[in-house]
Design an enzyme around this catalytic site. Structure first.
Site, PDB file in Angstrom:
ATOM      1  N   TRP A   8      27.251   1.564  59.915  1.00 22.20           N
ATOM      2  CA  TRP A   8      28.466   1.008  59.306  1.00 22.20           C
ATOM      3  C   TRP A   8      29.541   0.923  60.393  1.00 22.20           C
ATOM      4  O   TRP A   8      29.779   1.892  61.105  1.00 22.20           O
ATOM      5  CB  TRP A   8      28.989   1.866  58.149  1.00 22.20           C
ATOM      6  CG  TRP A   8      30.307   1.332  57.651  1.00 22.20           C
ATOM      7  CD1 TRP A   8      30.500   0.224  56.894  1.00 22.20           C
ATOM      8  CD2 TRP A   8      31.616   1.846  57.940  1.00 22.20           C
ATOM      9  NE1 TRP A   8      31.845   0.019  56.686  1.00 22.20           N
ATOM     10  CE2 TRP A   8      32.556   1.000  57.317  1.00 22.20           C
ATOM     11  CE3 TRP A   8      32.087   2.948  58.673  1.00 22.20           C
ATOM     12  CZ2 TRP A   8      33.934   1.210  57.387  1.00 22.20           C
ATOM     13  CZ3 TRP A   8      33.462   3.159  58.752  1.00 22.20           C
ATOM     14  CH2 TRP A   8      34.372   2.291  58.104  1.00 22.20           C
ATOM     15  N   GLU A  28      25.199  -1.421  56.569  1.00 24.14           N
ATOM     16  CA  GLU A  28      26.050  -1.205  55.396  1.00 24.14           C
ATOM     17  C   GLU A  28      27.294  -2.099  55.440  1.00 24.14           C
ATOM     18  O   GLU A  28      28.067  -2.047  56.390  1.00 24.14           O
ATOM     19  CB  GLU A  28      26.483   0.272  55.363  1.00 24.14           C
ATOM     20  CG  GLU A  28      27.484   0.605  54.272  1.00 24.14           C
ATOM     21  CD  GLU A  28      27.990   2.046  54.360  1.00 24.14           C
ATOM     22  OE1 GLU A  28      27.669   2.749  55.337  1.00 24.14           O
ATOM     23  OE2 GLU A  28      28.725   2.454  53.445  1.00 24.14           O
ATOM     24  N   ASP A  40      40.097   1.997  46.403  1.00 23.84           N
ATOM     25  CA  ASP A  40      39.525   2.940  47.348  1.00 23.84           C
ATOM     26  C   ASP A  40      38.124   3.366  46.932  1.00 23.84           C
ATOM     27  O   ASP A  40      37.863   3.554  45.757  1.00 23.84           O
ATOM     28  CB  ASP A  40      40.435   4.169  47.431  1.00 23.84           C
ATOM     29  CG  ASP A  40      40.212   4.949  48.714  1.00 23.84           C
ATOM     30  OD1 ASP A  40      39.436   4.480  49.560  1.00 23.84           O
ATOM     31  OD2 ASP A  40      40.812   6.022  48.846  1.00 23.84           O
ATOM     32  N   ASP A  48      34.755   6.148  47.873  1.00 23.85           N
ATOM     33  CA  ASP A  48      34.580   7.518  48.349  1.00 23.85           C
ATOM     34  C   ASP A  48      35.157   8.626  47.479  1.00 23.85           C
ATOM     35  O   ASP A  48      35.515   9.686  47.988  1.00 23.85           O
ATOM     36  CB  ASP A  48      35.103   7.662  49.792  1.00 23.85           C
ATOM     37  CG  ASP A  48      34.410   6.687  50.729  1.00 23.85           C
ATOM     38  OD1 ASP A  48      33.181   6.593  50.633  1.00 23.85           O
ATOM     39  OD2 ASP A  48      35.092   6.037  51.523  1.00 23.85           O
ATOM     40  N   ASP A  97      27.915   9.417  49.367  1.00 24.61           N
ATOM     41  CA  ASP A  97      28.993   9.146  50.327  1.00 24.61           C
ATOM     42  C   ASP A  97      30.348   9.222  49.625  1.00 24.61           C
ATOM     43  O   ASP A  97      30.764   8.271  48.977  1.00 24.61           O
ATOM     44  CB  ASP A  97      28.798   7.765  50.972  1.00 24.61           C
ATOM     45  CG  ASP A  97      29.805   7.520  52.085  1.00 24.61           C
ATOM     46  OD1 ASP A  97      30.447   8.488  52.531  1.00 24.61           O
ATOM     47  OD2 ASP A  97      29.956   6.360  52.509  1.00 24.61           O
TER      48      ASP A  97
HETATM   49  C1  RNT Z   1      32.925   3.861  55.030  1.00 28.83           C
HETATM   50  C2  RNT Z   1      31.460   3.845  54.810  1.00 28.83           C
HETATM   51  C3  RNT Z   1      30.686   4.807  55.631  1.00 28.83           C
HETATM   52  C4  RNT Z   1      31.326   6.152  55.721  1.00 28.83           C
HETATM   53  C5  RNT Z   1      30.469   7.200  56.335  1.00 28.83           C
HETATM   54  C6  RNT Z   1      31.247   8.406  56.725  1.00 28.83           C
HETATM   55  O1  RNT Z   1      33.609   3.098  54.165  1.00 28.83           O
HETATM   56  O2  RNT Z   1      31.175   4.052  53.470  1.00 28.83           O
HETATM   57  O3  RNT Z   1      29.401   4.887  55.142  1.00 28.83           O
HETATM   58  O4  RNT Z   1      31.760   6.601  54.481  1.00 28.83           O
HETATM   59  O5  RNT Z   1      29.757   6.662  57.358  1.00 28.83           O
HETATM   60 ZN    ZN Z   2      29.161   4.414  52.925  1.00 29.70          ZN
END
Ligand code: RNT
Ligand code: ZN
Length: 412
Positions: free
Chosen positions: A176, A218, A286, A288, A318
């Protein structure tokens, strides 16, 4: 578990014990980065590049020793098969500049995983670095910036292969990059062409053993500081992955809020042998957030089960929340993923799809709703017991005690 529960499910043609056995083998990749707000061990300070943690809860892990101790507590509360997902900024042995970090820098993770019989996954870290220049890495117009990150990508292939060979468990390397633009681009193509070329160079840079590892890419729809354009969009990576025989990774927090990520699974698995996930929870703009057992998560779990995805997909978590106990956050999200999968495994999909094909949509709706009140919670408790892990209220007491005895003393 009461015999009545087994009987209720068997009326629907569901074998409760078979469901529990199936779930036991589904490896959930537990992300190390929830425990220290994605900081890692390089001490570079605040996060940059589309990743941000908010909150200041006590007891953040400050080094590998503390992180391992926290991880052990979390793993003890999560039933079933697990892997650990490692980011490249978590170098354990003789840390070096990111681009040079290779097998020798991650030996600590292999020792940790082997002692606990866990698999490992790996992620190159294209953020939190002075070489993230103007929000660009692999797509930067500056060749020296691209070359730096290409080298990091190639070394990361070697680390992932090393993880797989040492643990004997197939590993995933996921790419990513935070690359993007704050405002409307003058040129959308050139950064994407450069990203494509850089990824080609990474993949050509090391002939990794395809039988022990996979590589995924990703996407993200937008991020902080890249509100108008991400170089690695979903279309970019979906096409890149299929053309280069690597995997597409769907982060469930990386799409438009009204887009149904679960709906993508059936299509993706018709054209790909495998698929990868970062299961996350978006809230407004957002991603996460810690997984809740909500309809979105259930939808993803249902599709994975229906489409045979449990044998084909890499499932990683994640999220990063610094505003609550970080160990508890890790546990709550992981257990919710597993609860969703268990509920999906306790669903008579054949009956439902038969009704759909018979055009009996009334029966589909009635059955979908009827299933919601079945006693799956008792099956979950039995599943935890089967795996030697505490049930709902009890695991939380353990984490609370750990907070009082260990985390609070860290003084942060
Ligand atoms: C960020 C991505 C990525 C990270 C991790 C820490 O938006 O989701 O995957 O969260 O690599
Ligand atoms: Zn991610």
């Amino acid at each position: 578990m009461r015999k009545e529960v087994v009987d209720i499910y068997s009326k629907y043609g569901i074998d409760v014990n078979a469901a529990m056995q199936k779930l036991k083998d589904v490896k959930i990749s537990i992300h190390c980065w929830q425990l220290d707000d994605v900081n890692g061990f390089e001490n570079l300070g605040a996060l940059t590049g589309g990743i941000q943690t908010t909150g200041n809860y006590l007891g953040k892990a400050r080094n590998f020793e503390e992180l391992k101790a926290d991880l052990d507590v979390a793993l003890g509360c999560i039933p079933g098969a697990k892997k650990i997902n490692v980011h490249a900024n978590y170098q354990t042995d003789n840390p070096v500049d990111r681009k040079d970090a290779c097998v020798d820098q991650y030996k600590g993770w292999v020792t940790y995983a082997k002692e606990r019989n866990l698999g490992l996954d790996f992620n190159p870290t294209f953020f939190s670095s002075p070489m993230l220049v103007d929000n660009m890495t692999l797509s930067s117009p500056k060749k020296e910036v691209r070359d730096y990150w290409i080298e990091h990508g190639i070394n990361s292939l070697k680390v992932t292969e090393y993880f797989a060979k040492e643990t004997g468990v197939k590993a995933l390397m996921n790419i990513w990059v935070p690359d993007g633009l704050k405002d409307v681009p003058a040129d959308r193509t050139s950064p994407r062409a450069r990203l494509k070329d850089s990824l080609d160079k990474i993949l050509a840079g090391y002939d990794y053993d395809k039988s022990v590892m996979d590589v995924a890419v990703e996407s993200k729809v937008f991020g902080i500081g890249m509100e108008s354009y991400t170089v690695g969009s979903h279309e970019f990576y979906m096409n890149y992955a299929i053309k280069n025989n690597i995997l597409c990774l769907l982060d469930t927090g990386h799409f438009h809020p009204t887009e149904n990520v679960a709906d993508k699974i059936s299509s993706m698995l018709l054209f790909n042998d495998s698929l990868a996930f970062h299961v996350s929870r978006p809230v407004r703009w957002d991603s996460d957030h810690v997984l809740k057992l909500n309809d979105d998560l259930q939808d993803v779990a249902d599709e994975l089960v229906k489409c045979g995805g449990l044998d084909k997909a890499y499932i990683a978590l994640d999220y990063f929340d610094a505003s609550i106990n970080r160990v508890a956050a890790l546990v709550i999200g992981a257990r919710n993923m597993q609860k969703a999968l268990l509920k999906a495994l306790l669903t008579p999909w054949a009956t439902l799809s038969e009704a759909q094909d018979d055009l009996d949509h009334t029966r589909v709706l009635a059955l979908q709703e009827e299933l919601k009140t079945l006693p799956w919670g008792e099956v979950w408790d039995a599943y935890c017991e089967l795996n030697g892990v505490k049930g709902e209220a009890a695991w939380f007491e353990d984490v609370r005690t750990y907070e009082k005895e260990v985390l609070v003393k860290r003084g942060n």
